[in-house]
Motif scaffolding. Structure first.
Motif, short mmCIF file in Angstrom:
data_model
loop_
_atom_site.label_atom_id
_atom_site.label_comp_id
_atom_site.label_asym_id
_atom_site.label_seq_id
_atom_site.Cartn_x
_atom_site.Cartn_y
_atom_site.Cartn_z
N THR A 1 0.83 -1.21 0.00
CA THR A 1 0.00 0.00 0.00
C THR A 1 0.86 1.26 0.00
O THR A 1 0.62 2.19 -0.78
CB THR A 1 -0.92 0.01 1.23
N ILE A 2 1.85 1.28 0.88
CA ILE A 2 2.73 2.46 0.95
C ILE A 2 3.48 2.65 -0.35
O ILE A 2 3.63 3.77 -0.86
CB ILE A 2 3.71 2.30 2.13
N GLY A 3 3.93 1.55 -0.93
CA GLY A 3 4.66 1.63 -2.20
C GLY A 3 3.80 2.16 -3.33
O GLY A 3 4.21 3.05 -4.09
N ILE A 4 2.58 1.63 -3.46
CA ILE A 4 1.68 2.07 -4.53
C ILE A 4 1.29 3.53 -4.34
O ILE A 4 1.27 4.32 -5.30
CB ILE A 4 0.43 1.18 -4.56
N ALA A 5 0.98 3.92 -3.10
CA ALA A 5 0.60 5.31 -2.82
C ALA A 5 1.75 6.27 -3.13
O ALA A 5 1.54 7.33 -3.75
CB ALA A 5 0.17 5.45 -1.37
N ALA A 6 2.95 5.92 -2.72
CA ALA A 6 4.11 6.79 -2.95
C ALA A 6 4.40 6.92 -4.44
O ALA A 6 4.64 8.03 -4.95
CB ALA A 6 5.32 6.25 -2.21
N THR B 1 -13.68 -14.19 -1.48
CA THR B 1 -13.52 -14.07 -2.93
C THR B 1 -12.06 -13.93 -3.33
O THR B 1 -11.68 -14.25 -4.46
CB THR B 1 -14.29 -12.85 -3.46
N GLY B 2 -11.23 -13.43 -2.42
CA GLY B 2 -9.83 -13.22 -2.73
C GLY B 2 -9.58 -11.97 -3.56
O GLY B 2 -8.44 -11.52 -3.70
N ILE B 3 -10.63 -11.39 -4.10
CA ILE B 3 -10.50 -10.23 -4.99
C ILE B 3 -10.82 -8.94 -4.26
O ILE B 3 -10.11 -7.93 -4.40
CB ILE B 3 -11.44 -10.39 -6.21
N PHE B 4 -11.88 -8.95 -3.46
CA PHE B 4 -12.34 -7.71 -2.85
C PHE B 4 -11.32 -7.07 -1.91
O PHE B 4 -11.13 -5.85 -1.96
CB PHE B 4 -13.66 -7.93 -2.12
N PRO B 5 -10.65 -7.83 -1.03
CA PRO B 5 -9.64 -7.18 -0.18
C PRO B 5 -8.54 -6.50 -1.01
O PRO B 5 -8.08 -5.41 -0.66
CB PRO B 5 -9.08 -8.33 0.65
N VAL B 6 -8.15 -7.15 -2.10
CA VAL B 6 -7.12 -6.56 -2.96
C VAL B 6 -7.65 -5.27 -3.60
O VAL B 6 -6.93 -4.26 -3.69
CB VAL B 6 -6.69 -7.56 -4.05
N TYR B 7 -8.91 -5.31 -4.02
CA TYR B 7 -9.52 -4.12 -4.61
C TYR B 7 -9.56 -2.96 -3.62
O TYR B 7 -9.24 -1.82 -3.96
CB TYR B 7 -10.93 -4.45 -5.10
N VAL B 8 -9.96 -3.25 -2.38
CA VAL B 8 -10.05 -2.20 -1.36
C VAL B 8 -8.68 -1.60 -1.09
O VAL B 8 -8.53 -0.37 -1.02
CB VAL B 8 -10.65 -2.78 -0.06
N ILE B 9 -7.68 -2.44 -0.95
CA ILE B 9 -6.32 -1.95 -0.67
C ILE B 9 -5.79 -1.13 -1.85
O ILE B 9 -5.22 -0.05 -1.67
CB ILE B 9 -5.38 -3.13 -0.36
N MET B 10 -5.98 -1.63 -3.06
CA MET B 10 -5.51 -0.90 -4.24
C MET B 10 -6.23 0.44 -4.36
O MET B 10 -5.61 1.47 -4.65
CB MET B 10 -5.75 -1.74 -5.50
N SER B 11 -7.55 0.43 -4.14
CA SER B 11 -8.33 1.66 -4.25
C SER B 11 -7.88 2.70 -3.22
O SER B 11 -7.69 3.88 -3.56
CB SER B 11 -9.81 1.34 -4.06
#
Length: 329
Positions: free
Chosen positions: A109-114, A175-185
């Motif tokens: 998360t920190i990496g993507i945000a930065a 689902t394995g998808i939604f947590p990833v979506y929330v974190i990416m968003s």
């Protein structure tokens, strides 16, 4: 059916069943006898109800059988006595299991945000797509900091919003998808906000405004996403257990984790509602936020490690989850 004759013939057996069910200490032979007499008495009760319907003898025998069943399946524990054990062992153990997944999610998360913030802020064309210069300047110089208005209402609003995000990660984690979506968003949204602040040389304001409450708030969201992904993994890779057993165990541990997240998000909401928006020195506000995070991490890592070494997994006990296991003692 002659109920008087049946009572006379079976009284000794029923009295022995009642005696065994009331005994505090049972040997292996006593348990075997209890099971045999429990089955025999249940058959007698069935005959009574079939032949004579509801009778005083049947009601009396039902009480004896219920006591015997209770003795075989285990006495219920006092819920109040479970609370200290829950917070001292079950909850920290459940959080401790998520430590490495939480760390990976935090770094991602920190990496993507930065990267998003640096990439967008360095390109005026990308900044222009976010709004007019006047709108972005208003956001950077006023709206961003004005959002943090001290007060209980704001703290409650923040808590509700964050709890909803965490709940989504929990509910749809399988689902394995939604947590990833929330974190990416969340990471991209944070990066976009950071890009606007950096474009107007307000990067320091961004950091000083986010750190007091964000340290614990974001960590709690990371834990929620990690918990959801663990449920997904338990479903995909059940190991030696059946898929249903693996998913049920992970789900029960997740239910334990949810309570911890409610409390940690409540604490971060208090910090955001009563600390972040104050005109105190930044060092004071960040210290308070760091202390809140430290409390959570010590509970998760130190207490959680101690609980895990004692055999805790974060799953519910047999009393809480329900069990068909018979035992003596």
């Amino acid at each position: 059916m002659d109920l008087d004759a049946l009572r006379s013939r079976r009284r000794g057996e029923w009295d022995r069943l009642d005696e065994l069910s009331r005994s505090r200490d049972l040997s292996g032979a006593d348990v075997d006898e209890l099971v045999v007499r429990y089955r025999a008495a249940s058959a007698d009760l069935s005959d009574i109800k079939t032949s004579a319907g509801r009778t005083q003898l049947g009601d009396s025998l039902s009480v004896t059988i219920a006591r015997a069943r209770h003795r075989l399946t285990g006495a219920g524990e006092n819920v109040a006595r479970q609370i200290p054990r829950f917070f001292a062992l079950q909850l920290p153990a459940a959080l401790y299991r998520l430590r490495w997944t939480t760390l990976v999610i935090a770094l991602a998360t920190i990496g993507i945000a930065a990267l998003s913030a640096l990439w967008i802020s360095a390109d005026p064309a990308l900044i222009a797509t976010l709004g007019s210069k006047a709108q972005l300047q208003q956001y950077a110089e006023n709206d961003f900091t004005d959002y943090y208005e001290p007060g209980a209402a704001f703290a409650g609003q923040v808590w509700t919003n964050n709890a909803w995000i965490a709940a989504q990660c929990v509910m749809f984690g399988v689902t394995g998808i939604f947590p990833v979506y929330v974190i990416m968003s969340n990471a991209i949204n944070l990066g976009v906000a950071g890009a606007v602040m950096l474009a107007f040389d307000r990067g320091d304001v961004l950091i000083l405004s986010l750190l007091p409450h964000g340290l614990l708030e974001l960590t709690s969201i990371f834990v929620a996403a990690a918990a959801g992904l663990h449920v997904f993994w338990a479903w995909v890779v059940p190991g030696r257990r059946t898929r249903g057993e693996s998913l049920a165990s992970a789900g029960r541990a997740l239910a334990t984790t949810v309570i911890g997240l409610i409390l940690s998000l409540a604490l971060s909401g208090l910090v955001e509602g009563f600390v972040t928006g104050q005109s105190w020195p930044p060092a004071v506000k960040i210290t308070i936020g760091a202390l809140a995070l430290a409390i959570f991490l010590v509970y998760m890592l130190v207490v959680g490690r101690w609980a895990t070494r004692r055999g805790e997994t974060g799953d519910l006990t047999e009393y809480e989850a329900g069990t068909p296991t018979l035992y003596a003692g």
